[in-house]
Design a protein around this motif. Structure first.
Motif, PDB file in Angstrom:
ATOM      1  N   HIS A 107       0.714  -1.208  -0.108  1.00  0.00           N
ATOM      2  CA  HIS A 107       0.067   0.122  -0.084  1.00  0.00           C
ATOM      3  C   HIS A 107       0.915   1.220  -0.133  1.00  0.00           C
ATOM      4  CE1 HIS A 107      -3.337   2.425   1.077  1.00  0.00           C
ATOM      5  NE2 HIS A 107      -2.842   3.049   1.630  1.00  0.00           N
ATOM      6  N   LYS A 108       0.365   2.102  -0.994  1.00  0.00           N
ATOM      7  CA  LYS A 108       0.995   3.574  -0.890  1.00  0.00           C
ATOM      8  C   LYS A 108      -0.105   4.573  -0.644  1.00  0.00           C
ATOM      9  CE  LYS A 108       5.345   3.229  -3.828  1.00  0.00           C
ATOM     10  NZ  LYS A 108       5.978   3.694  -4.964  1.00  0.00           N
ATOM     11  N   GLY A 109      -1.176   4.340  -1.460  1.00  0.00           N
ATOM     12  CA  GLY A 109      -2.216   5.229  -1.256  1.00  0.00           C
ATOM     13  C   GLY A 109      -3.563   4.992  -1.861  1.00  0.00           C
ATOM     14  N   PHE A 110      -4.685   5.349  -1.294  1.00  0.00           N
ATOM     15  CA  PHE A 110      -5.758   4.581  -1.866  1.00  0.00           C
ATOM     16  C   PHE A 110      -6.247   5.214  -3.510  1.00  0.00           C
ATOM     17  CE2 PHE A 110      -7.068   4.463   2.791  1.00  0.00           C
ATOM     18  CZ  PHE A 110      -6.990   3.104   2.808  1.00  0.00           C
ATOM     19  N   ASP A 111      -5.819   6.453  -3.569  1.00  0.00           N
ATOM     20  CA  ASP A 111      -5.947   7.144  -5.026  1.00  0.00           C
ATOM     21  C   ASP A 111      -4.954   6.864  -5.734  1.00  0.00           C
ATOM     22  OD1 ASP A 111      -4.326   8.594  -3.645  1.00  0.00           O
ATOM     23  OD2 ASP A 111      -5.617  10.530  -4.100  1.00  0.00           O
ATOM     24  N   LYS A 112      -3.811   6.278  -5.546  1.00  0.00           N
ATOM     25  CA  LYS A 112      -2.643   6.129  -6.501  1.00  0.00           C
ATOM     26  C   LYS A 112      -2.805   4.944  -7.342  1.00  0.00           C
ATOM     27  CE  LYS A 112       0.838   8.097  -3.411  1.00  0.00           C
ATOM     28  NZ  LYS A 112       1.128   8.965  -4.307  1.00  0.00           N
ATOM     29  N   MET A 115       8.339   3.781 -11.107  1.00  0.00           N
ATOM     30  CA  MET A 115       7.817   4.742 -12.212  1.00  0.00           C
ATOM     31  C   MET A 115       6.665   5.411 -12.437  1.00  0.00           C
ATOM     32  SD  MET A 115       9.697   1.820 -14.735  1.00  0.00           S
ATOM     33  CE  MET A 115       8.748   2.659 -16.420  1.00  0.00           C
ATOM     34  N   LEU A 116       5.646   4.599 -11.542  1.00  0.00           N
ATOM     35  CA  LEU A 116       4.138   5.183 -11.790  1.00  0.00           C
ATOM     36  C   LEU A 116       3.624   5.629 -10.243  1.00  0.00           C
ATOM     37  CD1 LEU A 116       2.813   2.152 -13.698  1.00  0.00           C
ATOM     38  CD2 LEU A 116       3.329   4.443 -14.653  1.00  0.00           C
ATOM     39  N   ASP A 117       4.688   5.418  -9.136  1.00  0.00           N
ATOM     40  CA  ASP A 117       4.367   5.977  -7.852  1.00  0.00           C
ATOM     41  C   ASP A 117       3.023   5.124  -7.405  1.00  0.00           C
ATOM     42  OD1 ASP A 117       4.414   7.021  -5.308  1.00  0.00           O
ATOM     43  OD2 ASP A 117       3.252   8.774  -6.001  1.00  0.00           O
ATOM     44  N   ALA A 118       3.159   3.854  -7.551  1.00  0.00           N
ATOM     45  CA  ALA A 118       1.650   2.752  -7.484  1.00  0.00           C
ATOM     46  C   ALA A 118       1.864   1.805  -6.267  1.00  0.00           C
ATOM     47  CB  ALA A 118       1.770   2.066  -8.680  1.00  0.00           C
ATOM     48  N   ASN A 119       0.790   1.351  -6.140  1.00  0.00           N
ATOM     49  CA  ASN A 119       0.623   0.390  -5.107  1.00  0.00           C
ATOM     50  C   ASN A 119       1.045  -0.732  -6.081  1.00  0.00           C
ATOM     51  OD1 ASN A 119      -1.081   1.966  -2.742  1.00  0.00           O
ATOM     52  ND2 ASN A 119      -2.277   2.246  -4.577  1.00  0.00           N
ATOM     53  N   MET A 159     -12.672  -6.904  -6.520  1.00  0.00           N
ATOM     54  CA  MET A 159     -12.849  -6.678  -5.109  1.00  0.00           C
ATOM     55  C   MET A 159     -11.971  -5.606  -4.417  1.00  0.00           C
ATOM     56  SD  MET A 159     -13.386 -10.497  -3.432  1.00  0.00           S
ATOM     57  CE  MET A 159     -12.148 -11.379  -4.474  1.00  0.00           C
ATOM     58  N   LEU A 160     -10.560  -5.493  -5.371  1.00  0.00           N
ATOM     59  CA  LEU A 160      -9.691  -4.404  -4.752  1.00  0.00           C
ATOM     60  C   LEU A 160      -9.961  -2.830  -5.303  1.00  0.00           C
ATOM     61  CD1 LEU A 160      -6.202  -6.289  -4.440  1.00  0.00           C
ATOM     62  CD2 LEU A 160      -7.790  -5.526  -2.630  1.00  0.00           C
ATOM     63  N   LYS A 161     -10.844  -2.905  -6.359  1.00  0.00           N
ATOM     64  CA  LYS A 161     -11.304  -1.381  -6.982  1.00  0.00           C
ATOM     65  C   LYS A 161     -12.177  -0.865  -6.024  1.00  0.00           C
ATOM     66  CE  LYS A 161     -10.447  -1.733 -11.750  1.00  0.00           C
ATOM     67  NZ  LYS A 161     -10.935  -1.683 -13.068  1.00  0.00           N
ATOM     68  N   TYR A 175      -9.058   0.804  -3.966  1.00  0.00           N
ATOM     69  CA  TYR A 175      -7.969   1.403  -4.666  1.00  0.00           C
ATOM     70  C   TYR A 175      -8.767   2.222  -6.006  1.00  0.00           C
ATOM     71  CZ  TYR A 175      -4.571  -0.403  -1.794  1.00  0.00           C
ATOM     72  OH  TYR A 175      -3.755  -0.909  -0.760  1.00  0.00           O
ATOM     73  N   THR A 176      -8.882   3.281  -6.267  1.00  0.00           N
ATOM     74  CA  THR A 176      -9.403   4.122  -7.008  1.00  0.00           C
ATOM     75  C   THR A 176      -8.690   4.560  -8.543  1.00  0.00           C
ATOM     76  OG1 THR A 176      -9.474   5.897  -5.980  1.00  0.00           O
ATOM     77  CG2 THR A 176     -11.391   4.681  -5.565  1.00  0.00           C
ATOM     78  N   GLY A 177      -7.400   4.436  -8.472  1.00  0.00           N
ATOM     79  CA  GLY A 177      -6.420   4.941  -9.548  1.00  0.00           C
ATOM     80  C   GLY A 177      -6.678   4.117 -10.597  1.00  0.00           C
ATOM     81  N   LYS A 178      -5.804   4.100 -11.663  1.00  0.00           N
ATOM     82  CA  LYS A 178      -5.655   3.508 -12.744  1.00  0.00           C
ATOM     83  C   LYS A 178      -4.809   2.130 -12.468  1.00  0.00           C
ATOM     84  CE  LYS A 178      -6.991   6.764 -15.646  1.00  0.00           C
ATOM     85  NZ  LYS A 178      -8.175   6.581 -16.574  1.00  0.00           N
ATOM     86  N   TRP A 179      -5.048   1.139 -13.296  1.00  0.00           N
ATOM     87  CA  TRP A 179      -4.763  -0.162 -12.963  1.00  0.00           C
ATOM     88  C   TRP A 179      -3.809  -0.590 -14.232  1.00  0.00           C
ATOM     89  CZ3 TRP A 179      -6.086  -3.964  -9.257  1.00  0.00           C
ATOM     90  CH2 TRP A 179      -6.851  -3.334  -8.017  1.00  0.00           C
TER      91      TRP A 179
END
Length: 445
Positions: A90-95, A121-125, A162-164, A167-171
């Protein structure tokens, strides 16, 4: 931050160095502070799961090992379930989320400092999903009927769905080798689940034993001089079979293992596999020992590149599962063409790699699965990036997008089966970054 988390958890369960939740409900996500709600949100996202906090490095705020009750047969939602393991970093819910469709087990994700290059590169979870029938995700009873491309893609669809909730960011789906193929399968079968698929060194074969990689090794890779150097090395060992057989007999004695193919056939298969592994792992021709170094030096080099354990049939290993998949759906390569180029006497007429798969069961190959995947990708595939090594034999079995498709296909020049983004040249990296920005609005670091 930790004090608040501990206070919250004490109300729910016992306090220990790791936190465990078992969820059997699907209530709405709790409206808590970011620090307090990570574990609770992940737990509530799954209908039934055990969530355990694990150590993570400085790249992520939290890391959880999740064991979810996955449907064994997705065509029958009431079928048995099995434990499927995944890891959530986990980094952030909107990442953004980097979703790794692992083709094998996911033991490596247990490491505290594990990370994926795309996350920086994407600052992503990061989410890593263990493939069904591998590692700790093995159904009981072990029914191979449900070890299929489409069943695994449905696993990934359920987990993303389920995980969407969390986490609301791009996948971004991704994977390497068989995991990269799995990312392509998922993108083809569930195109709306994922914004971008980034597949590393991913083959998509066209036959149970695809002839393209072997033909390329024999006739096209590198230069005629280097190809002859490899062929001469292989021939030298085959002309000295007696010493090779003694070598394998010593391996059996020291390690207490047997070779079901017999010593002679095992040696022959190892010699054939050498040419494939040589290019797959990017070995330098300078490392091939000259004939004047003797047969012992040649055998040591051969079995350094191709481990004798490759031909030790153990039904408990992931290799056994892999070869079943290869000969039932995902495809492999054959040495029958390669065997014809040797002028020495061989022990067999047929050198199919079917001998690597379980021998005590009938395996029916289903070409229609890959045919369906390739058709879907050809007609609807978009926002897909593939990275291959130019000297990797598996690159010859890659899916090639049409020129008018919104996809990218990169070859890392001089690199093999370990090729990644860092191996691309500057112009390729620029195209990669421009595509990600165009498709998602995200600037690649």
């Amino acid at each position: 931050m930790k004090k608040n988390i501990f206070k919250f958890l004490l109300v729910l369960v016992l306090f220990s160095t790791s936190f465990v939740f078992a969820s059997n409900y699907s209530t709405p996500v709790c409206n808590l502070s970011v620090q307090d709600s990570i574990l609770e949100k992940i737990t509530h996202a799954f209908k039934s799961a055990t969530v355990v906090e694990r150590d993570c490095g400085k790249k992520f705020l939290k890391k959880y090992e999740v064991t979810t009750k996955q449907v064994l047969n997705h065509t029958n939602p009431k079928s048995d379930r099995f434990d499927q393991r995944l890891f959530v970093f986990h980094k952030g819910f909107d990442k953004p989320v980097v979703f790794v469709t692992e083709g094998y087990d996911a033991d490596y994700a247990e490491m505290a400092k594990y990370n994926h290059e795309l996350c920086d590169m994407l600052d992503a979870n990061l989410v890593v999903v263990e493939h069904r029938f591998y590692g700790k995700s093995k159904p009981i009873p072990y029914d191979r009927e449900f070890l299929t491309i489409e069943q695994a893609a449905s696993d990934h669809h359920d987990i993303v769905t389920m995980l969407k909730k969390v986490y609301t960011g791009k996948w971004f789906s991704t994977g390497t080798s068989k995991g990269g193929s799995t990312a392509l399968y998922f993108k083809a079968l569930y195109p709306k689940d994922i914004d971008v698929a980034i597949a590393y060194v991913a083959p998509l074969t066209i036959a149970q034993e695809d002839p393209r990689p072997i033909n390329w090794i024999m006739n096209k890779v590198a230069t005629p001089k280097i190809r002859k150097q490899i062929l001469d090395f292989q021939t030298f060992i085959l002309k000295n079979k007696e010493e090779g057989i003694k070598y394998l007999q010593n391996v059996k004695t020291k390690n207490g293992i047997d070779f079901p193919l017999g010593f002679e056939a095992t040696l022959e298969y190892a010699v054939f596999e050498y040419a494939y592994s040589f290019w797959q792992w990017g070995i330098s021709p300078e490392r091939i020992p000259a004939k004047n170094k003797g047969i012992e030096s040649a055998l040591n080099h051969l079995f350094m590149v191709v481990s004798p354990s490759t031909f030790y049939m153990d039904t408990t290993t992931s290799s056994n599962v892999y070869y079943y998949q290869a000969f039932s759906e995902t495809g492999y390569y054959s040495f029958n063409e390669m065997s014809k180029q040797f002028k020495v006497k061989l022990s067999r007429k047929d050198y199919s790699n079917r001998v690597m798969a379980p021998q005590n069961i009938d395996i029916v190959y289903h070409p229609e699965t890959h045919e369906k995947i390739i058709e879907l990708l050809n007609w609807e595939g978009k926002q897909i990036i593939q990275i291959h090594g130019s000297i990797d034999p598996w690159r010859q079995a890659a899916w090639m997008p049409n020129a008018n498709q919104d996809c990218l296909f990169f070859e890392a020049n001089g690199f093999a089966h370990g090729a990644g983004y860092s191996n691309l040249d500057d112009s390729q990296k620029l195209k990669f970054k421009e595509a990600i920005l165009k498709w998602t609005g995200i600037t690649v670091k």
